[in-house]
Design an enzyme around this catalytic site. Structure first.
Site, PDB file in Angstrom:
ATOM      1  CG  ASP A   8      -1.745   1.205   1.364  1.00  0.00           C
ATOM      2  OD1 ASP A   8      -2.313   1.628   0.343  1.00  0.00           O
ATOM      3  OD2 ASP A   8      -1.840   1.762   2.483  1.00  0.00           O
ATOM      4  CG  ASP A  10      -1.959   7.431   0.009  1.00  0.00           C
ATOM      5  OD1 ASP A  10      -1.073   8.248  -0.260  1.00  0.00           O
ATOM      6  OD2 ASP A  10      -2.881   7.133  -0.775  1.00  0.00           O
TER       7      ASP A  10
HETATM    8  C1  BG6 Z   1      -5.874   5.501  -0.530  1.00  0.00           C
HETATM    9  C2  BG6 Z   1      -5.974   6.398   0.670  1.00  0.00           C
HETATM   10  O1  BG6 Z   1      -4.554   5.054  -0.645  1.00  0.00           O
HETATM   11  O2  BG6 Z   1      -6.231   6.187  -1.724  1.00  0.00           O
HETATM   12  C3  BG6 Z   1      -7.351   7.047   0.729  1.00  0.00           C
HETATM   13  O3  BG6 Z   1      -5.745   5.643   1.845  1.00  0.00           O
HETATM   14  C4  BG6 Z   1      -7.662   7.741  -0.594  1.00  0.00           C
HETATM   15  O4  BG6 Z   1      -7.360   7.976   1.788  1.00  0.00           O
HETATM   16  C5  BG6 Z   1      -7.546   6.732  -1.731  1.00  0.00           C
HETATM   17  O5  BG6 Z   1      -8.982   8.281  -0.571  1.00  0.00           O
HETATM   18  C6  BG6 Z   1      -7.828   7.353  -3.107  1.00  0.00           C
HETATM   19  O6  BG6 Z   1      -6.839   8.299  -3.400  1.00  0.00           O
HETATM   20  P1  BG6 Z   1      -6.892   9.362  -4.589  1.00  0.00           P
HETATM   21  O7  BG6 Z   1      -5.527   9.968  -4.530  1.00  0.00           O
HETATM   22  O8  BG6 Z   1      -7.137   8.593  -5.854  1.00  0.00           O
HETATM   23  O9  BG6 Z   1      -7.996  10.309  -4.301  1.00  0.00           O
HETATM   24 MG    MG Z   2      -2.985   3.239   3.299  1.00  0.00          MG
END
Ligand code: BG6
Ligand code: MG
Length: 216
Positions: A8, A10
């Site tokens: 993963d 984030d």
């Molecule tokens: C995930 C995060 O990795 O990605 C979420 O944990 C986030 O918080 C999701 O909403 C989608 O991300 P993005 O950048 O496509 O809006």
């Molecule tokens: Mg995450």
């Protein structure tokens, strides 16, 4: 035998979960949903549109917006998120994760990225860690997000490995469920991940030796 790792992004590699939270907090304020630590935790790993739906629902606002308005809210959140992302540098790789990536590379493990974020390539480039990975699963192509196993199954395909030979790293409950359902070894980083096969409190505790010790 574990031969590859699906990461993963984030909250595992990048110190960006706090930036998502900051931007969603603003969205919650805009729609009139009370921001709570529980809501913040439940949003981890959840796609952009699903996150917005959860925020609306938490405040009972799910029927107050048209699809076009929802897309506007999601776009506004992403614009603000990208403003915050601009500040990220290689120093924002979470503690210990660069060393862990180096350890995996030195020991011949293959690595892929299983992030729900459409911004993953931008962030990996900004943190200068793109080169570690065989590939990134494209979340735009998913039929179902985490906790569905699809994303971690595809992350094993990227590695050319069977799920039984892959370990997944996650900071979200939805992500741990996805890894488990894909038949991979789940490694959780964070305090609330009781379903993880192996769990660490912090990223700087993760190493091959520490994982082996916890599995023994
Ligand atoms: C995930 C995060 O990795 O990605 C979420 O944990 C986030 O918080 C999701 O909403 C989608 O991300 P993005 O950048 O496509 O809006
Ligand atoms: Mg995450």
């Amino acid at each position: 035998d574990i031969k590859g790792f699906a990461f993963d992004l984030d909250g595992v590699i990048a110190d960006s979960a706090r930036l998502h939270s900051k931007a969603w907090h603003q969205t919650a304020d805009t729609v009139g949903t009370t921001w709570t630590p529980e809501l913040a935790e439940n949003l981890k790993g959840v796609s952009r549109m699903d996150s917005l739906e959860m925020i609306l629902k938490a405040g009972g606002h799910e029927n107050e917006y048209t699809q076009a308005q929802k897309e506007e809210l999601a776009t506004a959140k992403n614009t603000q998120y990208l403003e915050l992302v601009k500040t990220l540098t290689p120093d924002d790789v979470l503690p210990g994760m660069k060393a862990f990536l180096d350890e995996l590379k030195a020991n011949g493990y293959k690595m892929s990225v299983a992030s729900a974020s459409k911004n993953a390539p931008t962030i990996l480039k900004q943190l200068k860690v793109m080169d570690y990975f065989e590939g990134i699963v494209d979340p735009a192509k998913l039929h179902a997000g985490k906790p569905d196993p699809e994303i971690f199954s595809l992350a094993a395909d990227v590695l050319g490995l069977a799920p039984a030979n892959v370990a997944g790293l996650e900071d979200s409950g939805a992500g741990i469920q996805s890894i488990n359902a894909a038949g991979e070894l789940s490694i959780g980083i964070g305090s609330e991940l009781s379903e993880a096969a192996v769990r660490f409190d912090r990223t700087d505790e993760v190493s091959l030796a520490a994982i082996k010790a916890k599995l023994a």
